[in-house]
Write a protein that holds these residues in place. Structure first.
Motif, PDB file in Angstrom:
ATOM      1  N   VAL A 151       0.829  -1.212   0.000  1.00  0.00           N
ATOM      2  CA  VAL A 151       0.000   0.000   0.000  1.00  0.00           C
ATOM      3  C   VAL A 151       0.862   1.261   0.000  1.00  0.00           C
ATOM      4  O   VAL A 151       0.645   2.189  -0.789  1.00  0.00           O
ATOM      5  N   CYS A 152       1.862   1.293   0.867  1.00  0.00           N
ATOM      6  CA  CYS A 152       2.650   2.521   0.972  1.00  0.00           C
ATOM      7  C   CYS A 152       3.604   2.705  -0.207  1.00  0.00           C
ATOM      8  O   CYS A 152       3.887   3.840  -0.603  1.00  0.00           O
ATOM      9  N   THR A 153       4.084   1.612  -0.797  1.00  0.00           N
ATOM     10  CA  THR A 153       4.889   1.762  -2.011  1.00  0.00           C
ATOM     11  C   THR A 153       4.011   2.184  -3.174  1.00  0.00           C
ATOM     12  O   THR A 153       4.469   2.878  -4.095  1.00  0.00           O
ATOM     13  N   PHE A 154       2.761   1.788  -3.150  1.00  0.00           N
ATOM     14  CA  PHE A 154       1.789   2.278  -4.130  1.00  0.00           C
ATOM     15  C   PHE A 154       1.714   3.805  -4.075  1.00  0.00           C
ATOM     16  O   PHE A 154       1.768   4.488  -5.105  1.00  0.00           O
ATOM     17  N   PHE A 155       1.620   4.358  -2.867  1.00  0.00           N
ATOM     18  CA  PHE A 155       1.598   5.814  -2.712  1.00  0.00           C
ATOM     19  C   PHE A 155       2.891   6.436  -3.244  1.00  0.00           C
ATOM     20  O   PHE A 155       2.870   7.458  -3.930  1.00  0.00           O
ATOM     21  N   LEU A 156       4.009   5.803  -2.893  1.00  0.00           N
ATOM     22  CA  LEU A 156       5.309   6.321  -3.336  1.00  0.00           C
ATOM     23  C   LEU A 156       5.397   6.353  -4.850  1.00  0.00           C
ATOM     24  O   LEU A 156       5.812   7.361  -5.442  1.00  0.00           O
ATOM     25  N   MET A 157       5.001   5.263  -5.504  1.00  0.00           N
ATOM     26  CA  MET A 157       5.134   5.196  -6.957  1.00  0.00           C
ATOM     27  C   MET A 157       4.181   6.160  -7.642  1.00  0.00           C
ATOM     28  O   MET A 157       4.526   6.743  -8.683  1.00  0.00           O
ATOM     29  N   LEU A 158       3.003   6.370  -7.079  1.00  0.00           N
ATOM     30  CA  LEU A 158       2.105   7.381  -7.625  1.00  0.00           C
ATOM     31  C   LEU A 158       2.767   8.755  -7.601  1.00  0.00           C
ATOM     32  O   LEU A 158       2.670   9.529  -8.569  1.00  0.00           O
ATOM     33  N   ALA A 159       3.447   9.052  -6.491  1.00  0.00           N
ATOM     34  CA  ALA A 159       4.136  10.335  -6.384  1.00  0.00           C
ATOM     35  C   ALA A 159       5.263  10.436  -7.412  1.00  0.00           C
ATOM     36  O   ALA A 159       5.455  11.476  -8.045  1.00  0.00           O
ATOM     37  N   VAL A 160       6.010   9.342  -7.565  1.00  0.00           N
ATOM     38  CA  VAL A 160       7.121   9.341  -8.522  1.00  0.00           C
ATOM     39  C   VAL A 160       6.622   9.629  -9.932  1.00  0.00           C
ATOM     40  O   VAL A 160       7.154  10.501 -10.634  1.00  0.00           O
ATOM     41  N   ILE A 161       5.594   8.903 -10.363  1.00  0.00           N
ATOM     42  CA  ILE A 161       5.098   9.086 -11.727  1.00  0.00           C
ATOM     43  C   ILE A 161       4.367  10.422 -11.876  1.00  0.00           C
ATOM     44  O   ILE A 161       4.533  11.142 -12.865  1.00  0.00           O
ATOM     45  N   ILE A 178       8.053  13.505  -3.231  1.00  0.00           N
ATOM     46  CA  ILE A 178       8.409  12.093  -3.087  1.00  0.00           C
ATOM     47  C   ILE A 178       8.991  11.834  -1.693  1.00  0.00           C
ATOM     48  O   ILE A 178       8.652  10.848  -1.035  1.00  0.00           O
ATOM     49  N   GLY A 179       9.853  12.722  -1.232  1.00  0.00           N
ATOM     50  CA  GLY A 179      10.430  12.563   0.100  1.00  0.00           C
ATOM     51  C   GLY A 179       9.382  12.596   1.194  1.00  0.00           C
ATOM     52  O   GLY A 179       9.415  11.793   2.132  1.00  0.00           O
ATOM     53  N   LEU A 180       8.435  13.508   1.078  1.00  0.00           N
ATOM     54  CA  LEU A 180       7.373  13.595   2.087  1.00  0.00           C
ATOM     55  C   LEU A 180       6.478  12.363   2.061  1.00  0.00           C
ATOM     56  O   LEU A 180       6.002  11.907   3.108  1.00  0.00           O
ATOM     57  N   THR A 181       6.258  11.807   0.870  1.00  0.00           N
ATOM     58  CA  THR A 181       5.445  10.591   0.766  1.00  0.00           C
ATOM     59  C   THR A 181       6.095   9.443   1.521  1.00  0.00           C
ATOM     60  O   THR A 181       5.431   8.689   2.243  1.00  0.00           O
ATOM     61  N   VAL A 182       7.410   9.307   1.368  1.00  0.00           N
ATOM     62  CA  VAL A 182       8.132   8.266   2.102  1.00  0.00           C
ATOM     63  C   VAL A 182       8.090   8.547   3.603  1.00  0.00           C
ATOM     64  O   VAL A 182       7.861   7.635   4.409  1.00  0.00           O
ATOM     65  N   ALA A 183       8.280   9.801   3.991  1.00  0.00           N
ATOM     66  CA  ALA A 183       8.310  10.148   5.414  1.00  0.00           C
ATOM     67  C   ALA A 183       7.001   9.795   6.110  1.00  0.00           C
ATOM     68  O   ALA A 183       6.999   9.144   7.168  1.00  0.00           O
ATOM     69  N   ILE A 184       5.877  10.208   5.535  1.00  0.00           N
ATOM     70  CA  ILE A 184       4.601   9.949   6.205  1.00  0.00           C
ATOM     71  C   ILE A 184       4.225   8.471   6.135  1.00  0.00           C
ATOM     72  O   ILE A 184       3.531   7.962   7.027  1.00  0.00           O
ATOM     73  N   SER A 185       4.706   7.767   5.121  1.00  0.00           N
ATOM     74  CA  SER A 185       4.452   6.324   5.045  1.00  0.00           C
ATOM     75  C   SER A 185       5.176   5.591   6.165  1.00  0.00           C
ATOM     76  O   SER A 185       4.624   4.664   6.779  1.00  0.00           O
ATOM     77  N   ILE A 186       6.419   5.995   6.428  1.00  0.00           N
ATOM     78  CA  ILE A 186       7.181   5.366   7.513  1.00  0.00           C
ATOM     79  C   ILE A 186       6.521   5.623   8.859  1.00  0.00           C
ATOM     80  O   ILE A 186       6.444   4.735   9.716  1.00  0.00           O
TER      81      ILE A 186
END
Length: 248
Positions: A151-161, A178-186
């Protein structure tokens, strides 16, 4: 300016992944060592001692490391620094096979070098923390951990693309978003799976920990390969369906 060679782009990926894993896992090791001696409540095995502020600090460290490397190397290699991202870009025909292989090898090498460097600087005490490795927490099943990573990598990849790959996106925001997406996912799934979202981020500590006589966590590695890769693939193909061919 001529095209940058695959060797130089791969070196950028190695350095970028090294930076991400060194700073991120270094923050995990530091947080764990600062809590040395703290005993979690026996009735709450979900809590290993990291409170929400610790996860916020760890998440921001990983996220800011990604943002910095995105602005440093984004115009050179694209700053994938994550095999799941590279695989998803390859699967959607945005990235050639030979380049994808070279990038993934560079990412894994960079992650491993970072973990050995963490051990060299923090010493043997860092082995007690697993060198900042990701792992399932007590009470979490294998499937739950895979779903959390998916789920959280899904969010990350959406941000990347959405902000880095799609040329219609506003320029200059990719690294931060992208950095913020990773931060809040963690912060969200840290106490579930450790919040990897990146097979290389888990590979480095696992390899160094194993070779240096620490924990053998390889039986959990499929979580951090299947989950992130699956999540990235779903996001990439779904974005293309929603955004249309002009997203490529």
């Amino acid at each position: 300016m001529g095209e940058i060679s695959l060797l130089k782009r791969s070196l950028a990926e190695l350095i970028g992944t090294f930076t991400l894993v060194f700073l991120g896992t270094g923050a995990v090791v530091t947080a764990a060592l600062l809590m040395d001696g703290w005993i979690p409540l026996l009735e709450n095995t979900f809590n290993i001692g990291f409170d929400i502020s610790s996860w916020l600090a760890i998440g921001l460290t990983f996220g800011l490391a990604i943002a910095v490397m995105a602005y440093v190397f984004g115009h050179i290699s694209g700053t994938h620094i994550n095999p799941a991202v590279t695989i998803a870009l390859w699967a959607t025909k945005r990235f050639p096979t030979n380049d994808a292989i070279a990038y993934i090898v560079a990412q894994l090498i960079g992650a491993a070098l970072a973990s050995f460097t963490v051990y060299f600087i923090w010493g043997t005490r860092s082995l007690d923390t697993g060198l900042g490795a990701t792992a399932m927490f007590d009470g979490v099943t294998y499937l739950q951990a895979i779903v959390a990573e998916t789920v959280c990598t899904f969010f990350l990849m959406l941000a990347v693309i959405g902000v880095a790959v799609d040329k219609r996106a506003p320029a200059g925001w990719a690294g931060l978003i992208i950095g913020l997406t990773v931060a809040i996912s963690i912060v969200a799934i840290g106490n579930i799976s450790g919040g990897s979202l990146n097979p290389a981020r888990t590979f480095g500590p696992y390899l160094a920990d194993f070779l240096l006589g620490g924990q053998d966590l390889w039986w959990q590695f499929p979580i951090y390969a299947i989950g992130p890769i699956l999540g990235a693939l779903i996001a990439a193909f779904l974005y293309d369906y929603i955004a249309g061919s002009s997203a490529k």
